[in-house]
Design a protein around this motif. Sequence first.
Motif, PDB file in Angstrom:
ATOM      1  N   THR A 159      18.814 -37.602  16.862  1.00 14.94           N
ATOM      2  CA  THR A 159      19.600 -37.092  17.985  1.00 14.94           C
ATOM      3  C   THR A 159      21.001 -36.701  17.535  1.00 14.94           C
ATOM      4  O   THR A 159      21.540 -35.667  17.947  1.00 14.94           O
ATOM      5  N   SER A 160      21.618 -37.493  16.665  1.00 18.49           N
ATOM      6  CA  SER A 160      22.959 -37.187  16.165  1.00 18.49           C
ATOM      7  C   SER A 160      22.955 -35.892  15.354  1.00 18.49           C
ATOM      8  O   SER A 160      23.862 -35.065  15.478  1.00 18.49           O
ATOM      9  N   ARG A 162      20.856 -33.393  15.700  1.00 24.03           N
ATOM     10  CA  ARG A 162      20.670 -32.280  16.630  1.00 24.03           C
ATOM     11  C   ARG A 162      21.972 -31.930  17.334  1.00 24.03           C
ATOM     12  O   ARG A 162      22.290 -30.751  17.524  1.00 24.03           O
ATOM     13  N   LEU A 163      22.722 -32.946  17.744  1.00 22.00           N
ATOM     14  CA  LEU A 163      23.992 -32.682  18.406  1.00 22.00           C
ATOM     15  C   LEU A 163      24.977 -31.997  17.458  1.00 22.00           C
ATOM     16  O   LEU A 163      25.706 -31.080  17.866  1.00 22.00           O
ATOM     17  N   LEU A 165      24.221 -30.042  14.868  1.00 23.12           N
ATOM     18  CA  LEU A 165      23.772 -28.656  14.678  1.00 23.12           C
ATOM     19  C   LEU A 165      24.104 -27.805  15.895  1.00 23.12           C
ATOM     20  O   LEU A 165      24.532 -26.645  15.757  1.00 23.12           O
ATOM     21  N   ALA A 166      23.931 -28.361  17.085  1.00 22.92           N
ATOM     22  CA  ALA A 166      24.253 -27.615  18.300  1.00 22.92           C
ATOM     23  C   ALA A 166      25.745 -27.292  18.354  1.00 22.92           C
ATOM     24  O   ALA A 166      26.151 -26.186  18.736  1.00 22.92           O
ATOM     25  N   GLY A 167      26.587 -28.243  17.961  1.00 25.32           N
ATOM     26  CA  GLY A 167      28.025 -27.979  17.940  1.00 25.32           C
ATOM     27  C   GLY A 167      28.401 -26.920  16.926  1.00 25.32           C
ATOM     28  O   GLY A 167      29.265 -26.064  17.184  1.00 25.32           O
ATOM     29  N   VAL A 169      26.470 -24.418  15.825  1.00 22.60           N
ATOM     30  CA  VAL A 169      26.025 -23.116  16.341  1.00 22.60           C
ATOM     31  C   VAL A 169      26.975 -22.617  17.419  1.00 22.60           C
ATOM     32  O   VAL A 169      27.335 -21.424  17.452  1.00 22.60           O
ATOM     33  N   ALA A 170      27.407 -23.492  18.305  1.00 24.01           N
ATOM     34  CA  ALA A 170      28.342 -23.078  19.359  1.00 24.01           C
ATOM     35  C   ALA A 170      29.663 -22.599  18.768  1.00 24.01           C
ATOM     36  O   ALA A 170      30.251 -21.614  19.226  1.00 24.01           O
TER      37      ALA A 170
END
Length: 214
Positions: A159-160, A162-163, A165-167, A169-170
């Motif tokens: 989960t960490s 994924r978070l 990677l999402a940050g 990309v944003a």
Amino acid sequence: MNLSLLTFLCLGLYLPVWNALRVTQPYRVVGFRGEVELFCFYHHTGRHEPEELRVTLYRGMYGEGKQEVCTSSFTHNQTFFQVEGVREVRCRGQLGPGRVNLTVSGLRGNDTDLYRCGIEVMYPPPYLRTFGNGTLLYIPEEPGCSLPEALRRSDMGETSVRLALAGLVAANILTVISVIAFLLYKVLQRKRRFGGITPMISQNDGRFGYGNFQ
């Protein structure tokens, strides 16, 4: 046959029948969130009501010689008890008319098994002991409770990641949008700067070999 021998034989034949203890249990009970309520019904035939009882909950096909879950004694003056059983199992008991209400908590899915109530008449004499017919306690496995610690840590780590990677990309998307907005701003500013200049038109009358500009 004299009267004393006849009396002795009569007492020997009828005393065990007169003082009897029978225990019955429900066939099946389903637990909820690791807790189950089990009723142990007993029927005592004797001259006097039991003043002190001992109840023991056993796990397995046969009560005697199998795993003892919890045990406690109680009287009519003290009808409630709470004891710690094996592992993390806890037992609470309440004495009622002709029954013992057992509440067993701390159970897991792999604790599903046959459980038998053993009841003993401690006082008054004679001492009596018997077992119930057994109850199948079905303990549903709670989702998420049986995950090993390593698996839970793995899920937290995933989960960490994924978070993170999402940050990332944003942040990249915001950077691209900022660059595009800056380029559009430059283009519009350049158009405003040169948009008011009148284009020069060349007129050549042929006399001097070059054009006059107005």
